[in-house]
Enzyme design. Structure first.
Site, PDB file in Angstrom:
ATOM      1  N   HIS A  89      42.124   7.853-112.163  1.00  0.00           N
ATOM      2  CA  HIS A  89      43.155   7.057-111.990  1.00  0.00           C
ATOM      3  C   HIS A  89      43.196   6.205-113.524  1.00  0.00           C
ATOM      4  O   HIS A  89      44.154   5.762-113.882  1.00  0.00           O
ATOM      5  CB  HIS A  89      42.766   6.254-110.818  1.00  0.00           C
ATOM      6  CG  HIS A  89      43.124   6.564-109.364  1.00  0.00           C
ATOM      7  ND1 HIS A  89      42.051   6.677-108.545  1.00  0.00           N
ATOM      8  CD2 HIS A  89      44.174   6.935-108.781  1.00  0.00           C
ATOM      9  CE1 HIS A  89      42.722   7.259-107.745  1.00  0.00           C
ATOM     10  NE2 HIS A  89      43.821   7.318-107.726  1.00  0.00           N
ATOM     11  N   LYS A 111      46.197   6.607 -93.933  1.00  0.00           N
ATOM     12  CA  LYS A 111      45.497   7.604 -94.564  1.00  0.00           C
ATOM     13  C   LYS A 111      44.107   7.257 -93.812  1.00  0.00           C
ATOM     14  O   LYS A 111      43.407   8.076 -94.483  1.00  0.00           O
ATOM     15  CB  LYS A 111      45.451   7.687 -95.939  1.00  0.00           C
ATOM     16  CG  LYS A 111      46.551   8.551 -96.363  1.00  0.00           C
ATOM     17  CD  LYS A 111      46.286   8.578 -98.031  1.00  0.00           C
ATOM     18  CE  LYS A 111      46.898   9.761 -98.801  1.00  0.00           C
ATOM     19  NZ  LYS A 111      46.986   9.649-100.288  1.00  0.00           N
ATOM     20  N   ARG A 170      48.257  16.354-111.091  1.00  0.00           N
ATOM     21  CA  ARG A 170      46.763  17.124-111.395  1.00  0.00           C
ATOM     22  C   ARG A 170      47.269  18.349-111.492  1.00  0.00           C
ATOM     23  O   ARG A 170      47.889  19.090-112.205  1.00  0.00           O
ATOM     24  CB  ARG A 170      45.982  16.832-110.118  1.00  0.00           C
ATOM     25  CG  ARG A 170      45.258  15.489-110.447  1.00  0.00           C
ATOM     26  CD  ARG A 170      44.513  15.089-109.121  1.00  0.00           C
ATOM     27  NE  ARG A 170      45.279  14.628-108.163  1.00  0.00           N
ATOM     28  CZ  ARG A 170      45.118  14.061-107.258  1.00  0.00           C
ATOM     29  NH1 ARG A 170      43.864  13.631-106.925  1.00  0.00           N
ATOM     30  NH2 ARG A 170      45.881  13.781-106.235  1.00  0.00           N
ATOM     31  N   SER A 199      40.201  11.372-105.124  1.00  0.00           N
ATOM     32  CA  SER A 199      39.385  10.257-104.085  1.00  0.00           C
ATOM     33  C   SER A 199      38.808  10.930-103.078  1.00  0.00           C
ATOM     34  O   SER A 199      37.612  10.634-102.722  1.00  0.00           O
ATOM     35  CB  SER A 199      40.440   9.029-103.701  1.00  0.00           C
ATOM     36  OG  SER A 199      40.744   8.423-105.045  1.00  0.00           O
TER      37      SER A 199
HETATM   38  P1  ADP Z   1      48.387   8.547-103.243  1.00  0.00           P
HETATM   39  O1  ADP Z   1      47.920   8.384-101.755  1.00  0.00           O
HETATM   40  O2  ADP Z   1      49.683   7.736-103.552  1.00  0.00           O
HETATM   41  O3  ADP Z   1      48.510   9.801-103.549  1.00  0.00           O
HETATM   42  P2  ADP Z   1      46.146   8.179-104.962  1.00  0.00           P
HETATM   43  O4  ADP Z   1      45.088   7.216-105.265  1.00  0.00           O
HETATM   44  O5  ADP Z   1      45.452   9.452-104.271  1.00  0.00           O
HETATM   45  O6  ADP Z   1      47.266   7.911-104.005  1.00  0.00           O
HETATM   46  O7  ADP Z   1      46.834   8.625-106.108  1.00  0.00           O
HETATM   47  C1  ADP Z   1      47.395   7.746-107.047  1.00  0.00           C
HETATM   48  C2  ADP Z   1      48.605   8.540-107.970  1.00  0.00           C
HETATM   49  O8  ADP Z   1      47.375   8.886-108.827  1.00  0.00           O
HETATM   50  C3  ADP Z   1      49.062   9.919-107.695  1.00  0.00           C
HETATM   51  O9  ADP Z   1      50.175   9.971-108.398  1.00  0.00           O
HETATM   52  C4  ADP Z   1      48.015  10.872-108.056  1.00  0.00           C
HETATM   53  O10 ADP Z   1      48.502  12.334-108.191  1.00  0.00           O
HETATM   54  C5  ADP Z   1      47.412  10.425-109.197  1.00  0.00           C
HETATM   55  N1  ADP Z   1      45.917  10.681-109.458  1.00  0.00           N
HETATM   56  C6  ADP Z   1      44.988  10.618-108.536  1.00  0.00           C
HETATM   57  N2  ADP Z   1      43.964  11.189-109.327  1.00  0.00           N
HETATM   58  C7  ADP Z   1      44.334  11.897-110.576  1.00  0.00           C
HETATM   59  C8  ADP Z   1      43.598  12.478-111.485  1.00  0.00           C
HETATM   60  N3  ADP Z   1      42.503  12.941-111.475  1.00  0.00           N
HETATM   61  N4  ADP Z   1      44.414  12.894-112.635  1.00  0.00           N
HETATM   62  C9  ADP Z   1      45.726  12.520-112.589  1.00  0.00           C
HETATM   63  N5  ADP Z   1      46.437  11.972-111.639  1.00  0.00           N
HETATM   64  C10 ADP Z   1      45.757  11.485-110.681  1.00  0.00           C
END
Ligand code: ADP
Length: 172
Positions: free
Chosen positions: A19, A43, A97, A135
């Site tokens: 992030h 979630k 990703r 995460s």
């Molecule tokens: P959500 O519930 O919206 O998926 P997340 O916190 O899991 O929330 O992710 C928020 C954004 O960050 C999403 O677009 C996700 O693809 C991106 N993201 C999370 N981890 C990574 C990573 N390691 N590399 C690139 N993008 C990421």
């Protein structure tokens, strides 16, 4: 000159190095970045919304090369597009990703484009060092006593340790 405002929405449960990498990159694309921390009760997040907002705030304060003054962190629980409109964003930032993210993100971007065609979704890729981080796996590894310091900052690692210790005590 108009100021380009972007929002980066997510659950951030918790914020990972992936992030943070996307946040740094987003600052090259927009002038002002609103990080939207989704309440996302569905979630079943490990951390409360307030804790997630607080953790993101700490990470942003530690961003190398500055940038914190161009970032704002806000919780939200409305429709993403309504939130984007309310902060006058012209861009939604999402991270991509693996191929597995693609289908969900593709659908979401398509639906959001229908809701408001003036707000563009922009996908950024994290550095290959961080692309595999999620995460969800950080939480699974942490819950099983694994070392999460490869994936999150030392501050977030400490929060995770505390959270799991608390959960173990409650289970007793
Ligand atoms: P959500 O519930 O919206 O998926 P997340 O916190 O899991 O929330 O992710 C928020 C954004 O960050 C999403 O677009 C996700 O693809 C991106 N993201 C999370 N981890 C990574 C990573 N390691 N590399 C690139 N993008 C990421």
């Amino acid at each position: 000159m108009t100021r380009r405002i972007g929002i980066y929405p997510g659950t951030f449960d918790p914020i990972t190095n992936g992030h943070s990498d996307i946040i740094r990159r987003a600052l090259h694309v927009v002038d002002h970045l609103v990080i939207g921390v989704a309440r996302n009760d569905g979630k079943g997040p490990l951390f409360s919304t307030d804790e997630r907002v607080e953790t993101v705030r700490e990470e942003v304060a530690h961003l190398e090369n500055g940038g914190a003054e161009r970032i704002e962190i806000r919780p939200f629980e409305t429709l993403l597009m309504s939130f984007a409109e309310s902060v006058k964003a012209s861009v939604i930032i999402r991270g991509l990703r693996a191929v597995s993210d693609f289908e969900y993100e593709f659908q979401m971007a398509g639906m959001n484009a229908r809701l408001n065609p003036n707000i563009e979704t922009v996908f950024l890729m994290a550095s290959d060092r961080y692309q595999f981080i999620s995460s969800r796996f950080v939480k699974e590894i942490g819950a099983l006593g694994g070392d999460v310091r490869h994936f999150v900052s030392p501050r977030v690692a400490t929060r995770l340790l505390d959270q799991f210790a608390r959960a173990r005590q409650q289970a007793r």
